[in-house]
Design a protein around this motif. Structure first.
Motif, PDB file in Angstrom:
ATOM      1  N   UNK A  35       0.838  -1.203   0.000  1.00 54.29           N
ATOM      2  CA  UNK A  35       0.000   0.000   0.000  1.00 54.29           C
ATOM      3  C   UNK A  35       0.871   1.250   0.000  1.00 54.29           C
ATOM      4  N   UNK A  36       1.932   1.234   0.817  1.00 54.80           N
ATOM      5  CA  UNK A  36       2.847   2.374   0.868  1.00 54.80           C
ATOM      6  C   UNK A  36       3.474   2.635  -0.500  1.00 54.80           C
ATOM      7  N   UNK A  37       3.813   1.579  -1.220  1.00 56.81           N
ATOM      8  CA  UNK A  37       4.409   1.719  -2.551  1.00 56.81           C
ATOM      9  C   UNK A  37       3.450   2.458  -3.493  1.00 56.81           C
ATOM     10  N   UNK A  38       2.171   2.114  -3.446  1.00 55.91           N
ATOM     11  CA  UNK A  38       1.191   2.773  -4.301  1.00 55.91           C
ATOM     12  C   UNK A  38       0.979   4.227  -3.894  1.00 55.91           C
ATOM     13  N   UNK A  39       0.972   4.485  -2.586  1.00 49.12           N
ATOM     14  CA  UNK A  39       0.816   5.872  -2.122  1.00 49.12           C
ATOM     15  C   UNK A  39       2.026   6.706  -2.538  1.00 49.12           C
ATOM     16  N   UNK A  40       3.222   6.139  -2.438  1.00 53.41           N
ATOM     17  CA  UNK A  40       4.430   6.851  -2.870  1.00 53.41           C
ATOM     18  C   UNK A  40       4.362   7.178  -4.354  1.00 53.41           C
ATOM     19  N   UNK A  41       3.868   6.243  -5.141  1.00 55.08           N
ATOM     20  CA  UNK A  41       3.713   6.491  -6.577  1.00 55.08           C
ATOM     21  C   UNK A  41       2.761   7.658  -6.813  1.00 55.08           C
ATOM     22  N   UNK A  42       1.670   7.681  -6.052  1.00 52.94           N
ATOM     23  CA  UNK A  42       0.706   8.772  -6.176  1.00 52.94           C
ATOM     24  C   UNK A  42       1.364  10.107  -5.839  1.00 52.94           C
ATOM     25  N   UNK A  43       2.081  10.158  -4.729  1.00 53.51           N
ATOM     26  CA  UNK A  43       2.712  11.408  -4.298  1.00 53.51           C
ATOM     27  C   UNK A  43       3.759  11.866  -5.311  1.00 53.51           C
ATOM     28  N   UNK A  46       1.990  13.214  -8.307  1.00 56.33           N
ATOM     29  CA  UNK A  46       1.459  14.544  -8.000  1.00 56.33           C
ATOM     30  C   UNK A  46       2.568  15.582  -8.111  1.00 56.33           C
ATOM     31  N   UNK A  47       3.757  15.224  -7.654  1.00 56.35           N
ATOM     32  CA  UNK A  47       4.899  16.126  -7.794  1.00 56.35           C
ATOM     33  C   UNK A  47       5.193  16.444  -9.248  1.00 56.35           C
ATOM     34  N   UNK A  48       5.046  15.460 -10.135  1.00 51.79           N
ATOM     35  CA  UNK A  48       5.261  15.700 -11.563  1.00 51.79           C
ATOM     36  C   UNK A  48       4.205  16.647 -12.126  1.00 51.79           C
ATOM     37  N   UNK A  50       2.640  18.949 -10.371  1.00 54.79           N
ATOM     38  CA  UNK A  50       2.969  20.268  -9.831  1.00 54.79           C
ATOM     39  C   UNK A  50       4.084  20.927 -10.633  1.00 54.79           C
ATOM     40  N   UNK A  51       5.021  20.124 -11.088  1.00 54.66           N
ATOM     41  CA  UNK A  51       6.148  20.664 -11.836  1.00 54.66           C
ATOM     42  C   UNK A  51       5.753  21.214 -13.198  1.00 54.66           C
ATOM     43  N   UNK A  52       4.555  20.934 -13.632  1.00 55.62           N
ATOM     44  CA  UNK A  52       4.085  21.482 -14.910  1.00 55.62           C
ATOM     45  C   UNK A  52       3.677  22.942 -14.781  1.00 55.62           C
ATOM     46  N   UNK A  53       3.360  23.382 -13.531  1.00 57.63           N
ATOM     47  CA  UNK A  53       2.983  24.784 -13.338  1.00 57.63           C
ATOM     48  C   UNK A  53       3.763  25.440 -12.205  1.00 57.63           C
ATOM     49  N   UNK A  54       4.713  24.709 -11.611  1.00 57.92           N
ATOM     50  CA  UNK A  54       5.553  25.250 -10.550  1.00 57.92           C
ATOM     51  C   UNK A  54       6.928  24.627 -10.701  1.00 57.92           C
ATOM     52  N   UNK A  55       7.828  24.927  -9.782  1.00 56.27           N
ATOM     53  CA  UNK A  55       9.165  24.332  -9.808  1.00 56.27           C
ATOM     54  C   UNK A  55       9.413  23.646  -8.464  1.00 56.27           C
ATOM     55  N   UNK A 198      -4.192  18.789  -7.551  1.00 56.88           N
ATOM     56  CA  UNK A 198      -3.288  19.601  -8.366  1.00 56.88           C
ATOM     57  C   UNK A 198      -3.902  20.967  -8.668  1.00 56.88           C
ATOM     58  N   UNK A 199      -5.187  20.988  -8.992  1.00 56.24           N
ATOM     59  CA  UNK A 199      -5.864  22.245  -9.262  1.00 56.24           C
ATOM     60  C   UNK A 199      -5.978  23.125  -8.023  1.00 56.24           C
ATOM     61  N   UNK A 200      -6.244  22.496  -6.885  1.00 54.05           N
ATOM     62  CA  UNK A 200      -6.337  23.254  -5.642  1.00 54.05           C
ATOM     63  C   UNK A 200      -4.982  23.856  -5.264  1.00 54.05           C
ATOM     64  N   UNK A 201      -3.925  23.075  -5.421  1.00 54.99           N
ATOM     65  CA  UNK A 201      -2.589  23.602  -5.158  1.00 54.99           C
ATOM     66  C   UNK A 201      -2.261  24.761  -6.109  1.00 54.99           C
ATOM     67  N   UNK A 202      -2.648  24.617  -7.349  1.00 57.01           N
ATOM     68  CA  UNK A 202      -2.367  25.660  -8.338  1.00 57.01           C
ATOM     69  C   UNK A 202      -3.031  26.979  -7.952  1.00 57.01           C
ATOM     70  N   UNK A 203      -4.191  26.892  -7.279  1.00 55.60           N
ATOM     71  CA  UNK A 203      -4.942  28.089  -6.903  1.00 55.60           C
ATOM     72  C   UNK A 203      -4.240  28.930  -5.843  1.00 55.60           C
ATOM     73  N   UNK A 204      -3.233  28.367  -5.168  1.00 56.46           N
ATOM     74  CA  UNK A 204      -2.519  29.115  -4.127  1.00 56.46           C
ATOM     75  C   UNK A 204      -1.479  30.049  -4.724  1.00 56.46           C
ATOM     76  N   UNK A 205      -1.214  29.934  -6.017  1.00 56.14           N
ATOM     77  CA  UNK A 205      -0.085  30.636  -6.632  1.00 56.14           C
ATOM     78  C   UNK A 205      -0.058  32.142  -6.393  1.00 56.14           C
ATOM     79  N   UNK A 206      -1.175  32.879  -6.484  1.00 54.18           N
ATOM     80  CA  UNK A 206      -1.083  34.328  -6.236  1.00 54.18           C
ATOM     81  C   UNK A 206      -0.507  34.650  -4.855  1.00 54.18           C
TER      82      UNK A 206
END
Length: 227
Positions: A35-43, A46-48, A50-55, A198-206
């Motif tokens: 289960x941890x392996x699958x959660x790590x894959x998800x995280x 998600x980082x990838x 985020x990297x499309x609109x952040x660094x 990802x969309x919710x995180x993107x909304x914090x950008x301002x």
């Protein structure tokens, strides 16, 4: 890469809540590791995103083992999964956090958990001079629909060197600048959860853009970052 949180994660964590001891965990460790392996894959995925609109320069999945040395709670294991995402410093400030926990206690968080003393003073000085820009950002309808109200610990009256009568004392007395958003178990295991977070995180950008500008310049707006 996995783009969903496995349904089994909640079932396992609920059982761990009832059996938070080394004997039970050792007996079920293989199940946990899968289960941890699958959660790590998800995280990591998600980082990838985020990297499309952040660094993002660092993605971390926290270990299940609790540090009980200074805690009254001596249970050895965390009953949630969690990950964090670090933005490229020093130019970009702020961070992202996700926690997966059963019984509708999952949430994401962004902002500044433990700002350095000098950073906190710089933020307070900026707000003391002009609080209109930050208020315009955090009170904007689209922003508030996602993130709600600004959270975080604060001093009781006013920080040293600041007037408790200042019109922006509600912001100046903050010691943390945090936003959180909760999710139900049903939302977490949905196929759309990755896209939602990802969309919710993107909304914090301002908010991050404002804070990054403040924390990389002096009070005259001159950059503090060496080229």
């Amino acid at each position: 890469m996995n783009e969903t949180i496995p349904r089994e994660a909640f079932a396992f964590l609920k059982r761990l809540q009832k059996n938070n001891n080394r004997e039970w965990f050792t007996e079920h460790k293989n199940e946990f590791k899968e289960i941890e392996r699958e959660v790590k894959q998800f995280v990591n995925q998600l980082g990838e995103h985020l990297n499309k609109h952040d660094q993002i320069d660092k993605v971390k999945v926290f270990r299940v083992y609790r540090d009980v040395r200074f805690s009254k709670d001596k249970t050895p294991y965390k009953t949630h999964f969690a990950g964090s995402f670090h933005r490229v410093k020093p130019r970009l400030r702020g961070g992202y956090y996700i926690q997966i926990k059963p019984n509708n206690e999952s949430f994401i968080a962004t902002g500044f958990w433990d700002p350095k003393k000098e950073d906190l003073l710089r933020i307070r000085k900026e707000i003391e001079m002009d609080d209109q820009e930050i208020r315009g950002i955090i009170n904007e309808d689209g922003f508030k629909n996602v993130w709600g109200e600004l959270e975080g610990e604060e001093v009781k009256t006013a920080p040293k060197g600041f007037s408790k009568e200042h019109a922006a004392i509600d912001l100046i007395k903050k010691k943390q600048f945090i936003f959180t958003k909760k999710y139900t178990d049903k939302e977490v295991i949905a196929a759309s959860f990755m896209e939602q977070v990802n969309g919710d995180f993107k909304a914090i950008r301002p908010f991050f853009n404002f804070m990054s500008e403040v924390l990389t310049t002096d009070l005259n707006g001159v950059s503090l970052i060496e080229d």
